[in-house]
Design a protein around this motif. Sequence first.
Motif, PDB file in Angstrom:
ATOM      1  N   VAL A 117       0.677  55.245  17.137  1.00  0.00           N
ATOM      2  CA  VAL A 117       2.224  54.949  17.455  1.00  0.00           C
ATOM      3  C   VAL A 117       2.921  56.095  18.487  1.00  0.00           C
ATOM      4  CG1 VAL A 117       2.608  56.753  15.445  1.00  0.00           C
ATOM      5  CG2 VAL A 117       4.205  54.715  16.054  1.00  0.00           C
ATOM      6  N   GLY A 118       3.917  55.661  18.916  1.00  0.00           N
ATOM      7  CA  GLY A 118       4.773  56.150  19.962  1.00  0.00           C
ATOM      8  C   GLY A 118       4.097  56.081  21.473  1.00  0.00           C
ATOM      9  N   ALA A 119       2.700  55.888  21.821  1.00  0.00           N
ATOM     10  CA  ALA A 119       2.183  55.698  23.007  1.00  0.00           C
ATOM     11  C   ALA A 119       2.280  54.172  23.360  1.00  0.00           C
ATOM     12  CB  ALA A 119       0.810  56.022  22.745  1.00  0.00           C
ATOM     13  N   LEU A 120       2.715  53.207  22.451  1.00  0.00           N
ATOM     14  CA  LEU A 120       2.559  51.863  22.662  1.00  0.00           C
ATOM     15  C   LEU A 120       3.806  51.041  22.102  1.00  0.00           C
ATOM     16  CD1 LEU A 120      -1.269  51.311  22.435  1.00  0.00           C
ATOM     17  CD2 LEU A 120       0.046  51.298  24.433  1.00  0.00           C
ATOM     18  N   SER A 121       4.202  50.146  22.678  1.00  0.00           N
ATOM     19  CA  SER A 121       5.673  49.727  22.435  1.00  0.00           C
ATOM     20  C   SER A 121       5.609  48.638  21.140  1.00  0.00           C
ATOM     21  CB  SER A 121       6.303  48.812  23.631  1.00  0.00           C
ATOM     22  OG  SER A 121       5.190  47.701  23.874  1.00  0.00           O
ATOM     23  N   ALA A 153       6.243  61.793  21.792  1.00  0.00           N
ATOM     24  CA  ALA A 153       5.794  60.652  22.437  1.00  0.00           C
ATOM     25  C   ALA A 153       4.358  60.035  22.042  1.00  0.00           C
ATOM     26  CB  ALA A 153       5.873  60.548  23.903  1.00  0.00           C
ATOM     27  N   GLY A 154       3.851  60.723  21.077  1.00  0.00           N
ATOM     28  CA  GLY A 154       2.411  60.123  20.811  1.00  0.00           C
ATOM     29  C   GLY A 154       1.368  61.195  21.346  1.00  0.00           C
ATOM     30  N   GLY A 155       0.149  60.589  20.987  1.00  0.00           N
ATOM     31  CA  GLY A 155      -1.017  61.396  21.605  1.00  0.00           C
ATOM     32  C   GLY A 155      -1.517  60.937  22.922  1.00  0.00           C
ATOM     33  N   ARG A 156      -2.870  60.946  23.053  1.00  0.00           N
ATOM     34  CA  ARG A 156      -3.769  60.498  23.964  1.00  0.00           C
ATOM     35  C   ARG A 156      -4.430  59.383  23.478  1.00  0.00           C
ATOM     36  NH1 ARG A 156      -8.681  61.148  26.906  1.00  0.00           N
ATOM     37  NH2 ARG A 156      -8.528  60.752  29.115  1.00  0.00           N
ATOM     38  N   GLY A 157      -4.092  58.109  23.650  1.00  0.00           N
ATOM     39  CA  GLY A 157      -4.655  57.144  22.971  1.00  0.00           C
ATOM     40  C   GLY A 157      -4.608  56.965  21.704  1.00  0.00           C
ATOM     41  N   VAL A 158      -5.570  57.193  21.101  1.00  0.00           N
ATOM     42  CA  VAL A 158      -5.531  57.201  19.513  1.00  0.00           C
ATOM     43  C   VAL A 158      -5.979  58.387  18.907  1.00  0.00           C
ATOM     44  CG1 VAL A 158      -6.440  54.780  19.126  1.00  0.00           C
ATOM     45  CG2 VAL A 158      -8.172  56.537  19.093  1.00  0.00           C
ATOM     46  N   ASP A 159      -5.840  59.407  20.148  1.00  0.00           N
ATOM     47  CA  ASP A 159      -6.221  60.782  19.556  1.00  0.00           C
ATOM     48  C   ASP A 159      -5.217  61.731  19.655  1.00  0.00           C
ATOM     49  OD1 ASP A 159      -9.418  60.498  21.267  1.00  0.00           O
ATOM     50  OD2 ASP A 159      -9.037  60.148  19.273  1.00  0.00           O
TER      51      ASP A 159
END
Length: 282
Positions: A117-121, A153-159
């Motif tokens: 979450v945060g990284a993708l809309s 804004a979220g992490g790096r991919g799923v990490d």
Amino acid sequence: MSLMDSIAPSHLSMPVSGPVSAEDLGEILTRLRAAQPLVQCLTNTVVTNFTANALLALGAAPAMVDVPVEADEFARIASGVLVNLGTPHGEQRAGMLEAARAANAVGTPWVLDPVAVGALSVRTAFAGKAMELRPAVVRANASEVIALAGTGAGGRGVDATDGVESARGAALALAARTGGTVAVSGPVDLVLDAGRAVRVHGGSALLTRVTGGGCSLGAVTAAFAAAAGDPFAGAVAAHAMYAVASEAAAERCSGPGTFAPAFLDALASTTPEDLAKKAVLR
Ligand SMILES: Nc1ncnc2c1ncn2[C@@H]1O[C@H](COP(=O)(O)OP(=O)(O)O)[C@@H](O)[C@H]1O
Ligand SMILES: Cc1ncsc1CCOP(=O)(O)O
Ligand SMILES: [Mg+2]
């Protein structure tokens, strides 16, 4: 808002129970193995098999039911429900909202794992809708917790790219929004609700080298929340179980490829006495 939406989740009506001790964890594991909780998983395509096998190894009963209509039907008979946003396809998103509403209607705990979450809309917008249905537990890594709270804004991919303690404020804000528990995973897990906080120490970083280490933890959290009758205690027990079992598995393996089966073996072989003795809560 439909009537279904307005029915409060069970954890909002549950009395806030007391602190959780390592001894309590052994009792909760005993209850889980006796009850074999039926855990409905609406989860991502990457980890479905590992998640089902982790639940089976633990002593729970998985059911990957995410088709609209069936998702509603099944959530009414499940012991616990996992909603995981790893690969949130259109039909699955509809099934997720159905399952969360139905779980709330019958007082069944449901867990939200807002992967990336945060990284993708699409998932970020959907996570906001899911949060309105007030999950009993939000289980996520630090960057996902911060992003879900709207402060990152979220992490790096799923990490994760954030430390667990930097997510504490965001976790408290999420717990205030849902009235439930928030479990932040990392080297030392932080599990909290409005009135309680516990840090779960230990575990092996090899758990981050097999896909599904975190995603399966969400399903196991749903199983333990059902067995404990208190989502907070269940979340603590699940994170402690992963710490104890991953340490045991790491001693017997030679890398990620042999860790995964060894971890499943450890989920099955860890006794309530092991958990009570080896869990490190502070
Ligand atoms: N450095 C570490 N040492 C030991 N255990 C860890 C470490 N990092 C994560 N874990 C454990 O791995 C599991 C997955 O956590 P994490 O990787 O944060 O979740 P996700 O896969 O959702 O990002 C949790 O049980 C967590 O406690
Ligand atoms: C790699 C990947 N991509 C979408 S979901 C997923 C699995 C994430 O699993 P976990 O959260 O346990 O690391
Ligand atoms: Mg994850």
